[in-house]
Design an enzyme around this catalytic site. Structure first.
Site, PDB file in Angstrom:
ATOM      1  N   ASN A 132       0.852  -1.193   0.000  1.00  0.00           N
ATOM      2  CA  ASN A 132       0.000   0.000   0.000  1.00  0.00           C
ATOM      3  C   ASN A 132       0.888   1.243   0.000  1.00  0.00           C
ATOM      4  OD1 ASN A 132      -2.547   1.588   0.585  1.00  0.00           O
ATOM      5  ND2 ASN A 132      -1.312   2.095   2.381  1.00  0.00           N
ATOM      6  N   HIS A 133       2.060   1.096   0.643  1.00  0.00           N
ATOM      7  CA  HIS A 133       2.948   2.240   0.803  1.00  0.00           C
ATOM      8  C   HIS A 133       4.387   1.759   0.908  1.00  0.00           C
ATOM      9  CE1 HIS A 133       1.415   0.754   4.723  1.00  0.00           C
ATOM     10  NE2 HIS A 133       2.711   0.718   5.010  1.00  0.00           N
TER      11      HIS A 133
ATOM     12  N   ARG B 272       0.619 -12.514   3.411  1.00  0.00           N
ATOM     13  CA  ARG B 272      -0.378 -11.795   4.202  1.00  0.00           C
ATOM     14  C   ARG B 272      -0.326 -10.383   3.616  1.00  0.00           C
ATOM     15  NH1 ARG B 272      -0.082  -6.895   7.334  1.00  0.00           N
ATOM     16  NH2 ARG B 272      -1.429  -7.043   9.142  1.00  0.00           N
TER      17      ARG B 272
ATOM     18  N   ASP C 259      -0.938  -6.598   3.496  1.00  0.00           N
ATOM     19  CA  ASP C 259      -1.177  -5.517   4.451  1.00  0.00           C
ATOM     20  C   ASP C 259      -2.235  -4.542   3.916  1.00  0.00           C
ATOM     21  OD1 ASP C 259      -0.258  -4.172   6.915  1.00  0.00           O
ATOM     22  OD2 ASP C 259       0.396  -2.574   5.572  1.00  0.00           O
TER      23      ASP C 259
ATOM     24  N   LEU D  32      -5.102  -0.472   0.100  1.00  0.00           N
ATOM     25  CA  LEU D  32      -4.311  -0.776  -1.101  1.00  0.00           C
ATOM     26  C   LEU D  32      -5.138  -0.529  -2.359  1.00  0.00           C
ATOM     27  CD1 LEU D  32      -1.845  -2.158  -2.552  1.00  0.00           C
ATOM     28  CD2 LEU D  32      -2.998  -4.338  -2.163  1.00  0.00           C
TER      29      LEU D  32
ATOM     30  N   GLU E 167      -5.330  -8.695   5.261  1.00  0.00           N
ATOM     31  CA  GLU E 167      -5.609  -7.878   6.433  1.00  0.00           C
ATOM     32  C   GLU E 167      -6.655  -6.863   5.980  1.00  0.00           C
ATOM     33  OE1 GLU E 167      -4.277  -4.491   9.461  1.00  0.00           O
ATOM     34  OE2 GLU E 167      -3.595  -4.515   7.405  1.00  0.00           O
TER      35      GLU E 167
ATOM     36  N   HIS F 129      -0.013  -8.532  16.473  1.00  0.00           N
ATOM     37  CA  HIS F 129       1.078  -7.605  16.794  1.00  0.00           C
ATOM     38  C   HIS F 129       0.604  -6.153  16.889  1.00  0.00           C
ATOM     39  CE1 HIS F 129       0.428  -7.514  12.535  1.00  0.00           C
ATOM     40  NE2 HIS F 129       1.117  -6.388  12.451  1.00  0.00           N
TER      41      HIS F 129
HETATM   42  C1  NOJ Z   1      -1.232  -3.069   9.398  1.00  0.00           C
HETATM   43  C2  NOJ Z   1      -0.108  -3.624  10.203  1.00  0.00           C
HETATM   44  O1  NOJ Z   1      -0.549  -4.762  10.904  1.00  0.00           O
HETATM   45  C3  NOJ Z   1       0.357  -2.517  11.119  1.00  0.00           C
HETATM   46  O2  NOJ Z   1       1.286  -3.001  12.044  1.00  0.00           O
HETATM   47  C4  NOJ Z   1       0.933  -1.397  10.275  1.00  0.00           C
HETATM   48  O3  NOJ Z   1       1.273  -0.300  11.097  1.00  0.00           O
HETATM   49  C5  NOJ Z   1      -0.070  -0.913   9.237  1.00  0.00           C
HETATM   50  N1  NOJ Z   1      -0.740  -1.989   8.568  1.00  0.00           N
HETATM   51  C6  NOJ Z   1       0.606  -0.065   8.179  1.00  0.00           C
HETATM   52  O4  NOJ Z   1       1.432  -0.854   7.371  1.00  0.00           O
END
Ligand code: NOJ
Length: 539
Positions: A102-103, A197, A199, A204, A240, A305
Site C-alpha cells: 500500500n505504501h 499476508r 497488508d 491498497l 488484512e 502484533h
Molecule cells: C497493518 C499492520 O498490521 C500494522 O502493524 C501497520 O502499522 C499498518 N498496517 C501499516 O502498514
C-alpha cells in the site's frame, strides 16, 4: 485440482527481530529463527507468517520498506533467509510473508526519485498540487498521526499517506506499480514461500480505477490471485482487511480472490463475550457470518502484533471491553483499541487462557497465533504504541529471557523487567515438559484441532443452548461430526444437550472434568469454571 491446505492449517505469526538472536547484538535474526523451529514444530503450527523483515528504517516496525528484494541486514542475508526456508521445509512447515505494498517508506529510492521528478518514478506515488480538503479525515492512528497529506518541500506538492507521514502510498493506478508488485510476489515465491499476508488491503485498492475510468477496485484482487495461480497454484493470499460483513463477497469473490481474510468483526465480538462472560456476542456474530465460497476461509485470532481494534463495537460495548481488559488510559490506543497481550488481559488465569485458546481453535476458520501468547507472555506498557505487545520471545528464565546473550538494555525491545510476566516467571523452557502448563495445553489443543477436519473444512451450526455463558458449536464434514462447548464464565454451567448428542454415541476429545449426567429424560453436562469439552459423534 485445488490444494486447500490452508483450511486446516494453524498459523504462527512472529517477528524475526524479536524471536531469537543468534549473534548477541540484541536483535533477532534468521539464523536464530532457523535454530528455534523445534518450538513451532512441537507447538503443532503448520505455517509461519513472518512480519516484514525487509530493509527498513523501522519507524513502523518494518511496515515502512526501503527494498522489497532483500533482508534487513540486522536480521541476516538473503542466504540466511534461504537457509531458514530450507529448515522450515525440512520440518514440513510452510512460510508466508507480509506483502506491504500500500505504501513504502519515504526513504525508499522510488520515493526519492519520485519527489525529484524522475520521469520513470514521478507517478509512482499519489501527489497533489494542493492540499485536498479531506486531508484530516480517514486518519488511521489518531493521536499520533495528524493528516493524510503532507507537503514535500523538494517536489513542492503534497503526497498521500493513509498511515504515518513517513509511509507514502504507492499509486496503484499506475500499471508500472502493479507490475512491480507482481515482480515482488514472484521473487519471494521463487524463494519458496507459500503465499502472502497482504497488508491494509482496503487501503491498497482504494484508489483504483479501471482503464475506462470506471471503478471496481476489488477486481485487482482477482488479478493478484491469477498471478499466484500462474506462478504457484497452491500459494495463498491472506488479507488484512477489517471490513464489514456485507463486503466479504467483494474480497473473497467467487473463490477467485482472497483465500483467507482476518475476521476482525468476530475478534471484537469475542472480546465482548470474554468481557461479559456471555456467549451471546460471539453466537450472534457467528450466526450472521455470510456464506462464502468454499475455497474461502476466515482467519481467526485472539491477539496479534497490533492493538485489539474495537472500532466495530458501539461506544457502550467498547467501554465494557475497556473496563474489563484495558481500564487504564495507558492500556488504550488510538481511541479504539487495547495494546495488551492476551495473558495479562485474562488475569494470567491459566484455565481462562486455555478456554480462550480452545474457543478460538473451535471457531470456523484458520487459527492464527501471535508468538509468545502460547506461553502466556505479558506486555510492556512502557514501550510506545503497539510495541507494548511486541516484546522478545521468552525462552528461558534469564534476564534477557534467553532471547539474546546481549544485556537486557541492548535488546531490540525490552521484556517486562519484573512482575508476574518477567522471563523468570514466564518462559518456554519451564513449561515445555510440564503437563497442564499453558504451552503444553495449547500444543495439545492444536493437535486435536488439526485432527478435527470438520472444523477447518466443514459447515458449522451454532447450538441454541440455554446456558448463557456457553458457546456450543457443531461442525460437520463428510459424515463426521464434532461438537464443542466452551463455558466463558468463572461459574460452572449446566448444559442441556438433549437432542444434540447421545452420551453413548460420543468420544471426548478434550474436556475438563466434564461428563454427562442423567436428569430424568434429559441429558445434561456440567462444565466447570471456564470448562470446555470437544466431542466427536461416533454414531
Ligand atoms: C497493518 C499492520 O498490521 C500494522 O502493524 C501497520 O502499522 C499498518 N498496517 C501499516 O502498514
Amino acid at each position: 485440482m485445488l490444494n486447500l491446505w490452508y483450511k486446516n492449517a494453524v498459523l504462527y505469526c512472529l517477528d524475526v527481530d524479536s524471536f531469537r538472536d543468534s549473534d548477541g547484538d540484541g536483535v533477532g535474526d534468521f539464523r536464530g529463527l532457523a535454530d528455534s523451529l523445534d518450538h513451532i514444530e512441537a507447538l503443532g503450527a503448520t505455517c509461519i507468517w513472518l512480519l516484514p523483515f525487509y530493509p527498513s528504517p523501522n519507524r513502523d516496525n518494518g511496515y515502512d520498506i526501503t527494498d522489497y528484494y532483500n533482508v534487513d541486514p540486522r536480521y541476516g542475508t538473503l542466504g540466511d533467509f534461504v537457509e531458514f526456508m530450507q529448515a522450515a521445509q525440512d520440518r514440513g512447515l510452510r512460510v508466508i510473508v507480509d506483502l506491504v505494498v500500500n505504501h513504502t517508506s519515504i526513504d525508499h529510492p522510488w520515493f526519492q526519485a519520485s519527489r525529484a521528478g524522475d520521469p520513470k518514478y514521478k507517478d509512482w506515488y499519489v501527489w497533489s498540487k494542493d492540499k485536498p480538503a479531506d486531508a484530516e479525515s480517514g486518519i488511521v492512528f489518531p493521536g499520533v498521526q495528524k493528516t493524510t497529506w503532507t507537503r514535500d518541500a523538494k517536489r513542492g506538492e503534497y503526497y498521500f499517506h493513509r498511515f504515518y507521514k513517513h509511509q507514502a502510498d504507492l499509486n496503484i493506478d499506475n500499471p508500472a506499480v502493479r507490475e512491480e508488485i507482481e515482480r515482488i510476489m514472484g521473487f519471494w515465491l521463487a524463494l519458496g514461500v507459500s503465499g502472502f499476508r497482504i497488508d491494509a488491503v482496503p487501503f491498497l485498492i482504494e484508489g483504483l480505477t479501471e482503464a475506462d475510468g470506471s471503478r471496481d477496485p476489488h477486481r485487482y484482487l482477482s488479478e493478484m490471485r491469477q498471478f499466484l495461480a500462474w506462478r504457484k497454484a497452491e500459494a495463498i493470499l491472506l488479507a488484512e482487511a477489517n471490513i464489514p460483513m456485507d463486503e466479504a463477497d467483494d474480497y473473497f469473490g467467487s473463490g477467485d480472490r482472497m483465500n483467507l481474510i482476518f475476521n476482525f468483526p468476530l475478534n471484537q465480538r469475542l472480546f465482548l463475550s470474554l468481557a461479559r462472560r456471555e456467549a451471546e456476542p460471539v453466537k450472534s456474530m457467528l450466526k450472521s457470518l455470510p456464506d462464502i465460497a468454499h475455497v474461502g476461509q476466515w482467519a481467526t485470532f485472539l491477539r496479534n502484533h497490533d492493538e485489539i481494534d474495537l472500532g466495530r463495537l458501539n461506544d457502550e460495548e467498547r467501554q465494557e471491553v475497556f473496563a474489563a481488559f484495558g481500564p487504564e488510559k495507558s492500556m488504550q490506543l488510538y481511541d479504539r483499541g487495547i495494546r495488551r497481550r492476551l495473558a495479562p488481559m485474562l488475569g494470567g488465569d491459566r484455565n481462562r487462557l486455555a478456554n480462550a485458546f480452545a474457543l478460538m481453535l473451535a471457531l470456523p476458520g484458520t487459527p492464527v497465533i501471535w508468538s509468545g501468547d502460547e506461553i502466556g507472555m505479558g506486555d510492556n506498557l512502557e514501550l510506545k504504541e503497539r510495541d507494548a505487545v511486541r516484546t522478545p520471545m521468552q525462552w528461558t528464565a534469564g534476564e534477557s529471557g534467553g532471547f539474546s546473550s546481549a544485556a537486557r538494555t541492548d535488546l531490540v525491545r525490552l521484556p517486562p523487567a519484573n512482575g508476574p510476566y518477567a522471563p523468570l516467571h514466564v518462559n518456554a523452557e519451564s513449561q515445555r515438559m510440564v503437563d497442564g502448563a499453558l504451552l503444553t495445553t495449547v500444543e495439545h489443543l492444536i493437535r486435536i484441532r488439526r485432527a478435527c477436519r470438520e472444523i477447518g473444512w466443514g459447515d458449522y451450526e451454532v447450538l441454541d443452548l440455554e446456558a448463557p455463558s456457553v458457546v456450543g458449536l457443531r461442525c460437520r464434514w463428510r459424515g463426521g461430526e464434532v461438537v464443542t462447548l466452551h463455558n466463558l464464565s468463572e461459574h460452572p454451567a449446566t448444559v442441556d444437550l438433549t437432542g444434540v448428542v447421545e452420551p453413548d454415541k460420543v468420544r471426548h476429545l478434550i474436556g475438563q472434568e466434564t461428563d454427562f449426567a442423567e436428569d430424568g429424560a434429559r441429558c445434561v453436562m456440567r462444565l466447570g469454571a471456564y470448562g470446555f469439552d470437544w466431542m466427536r459423534v461416533t454414531g
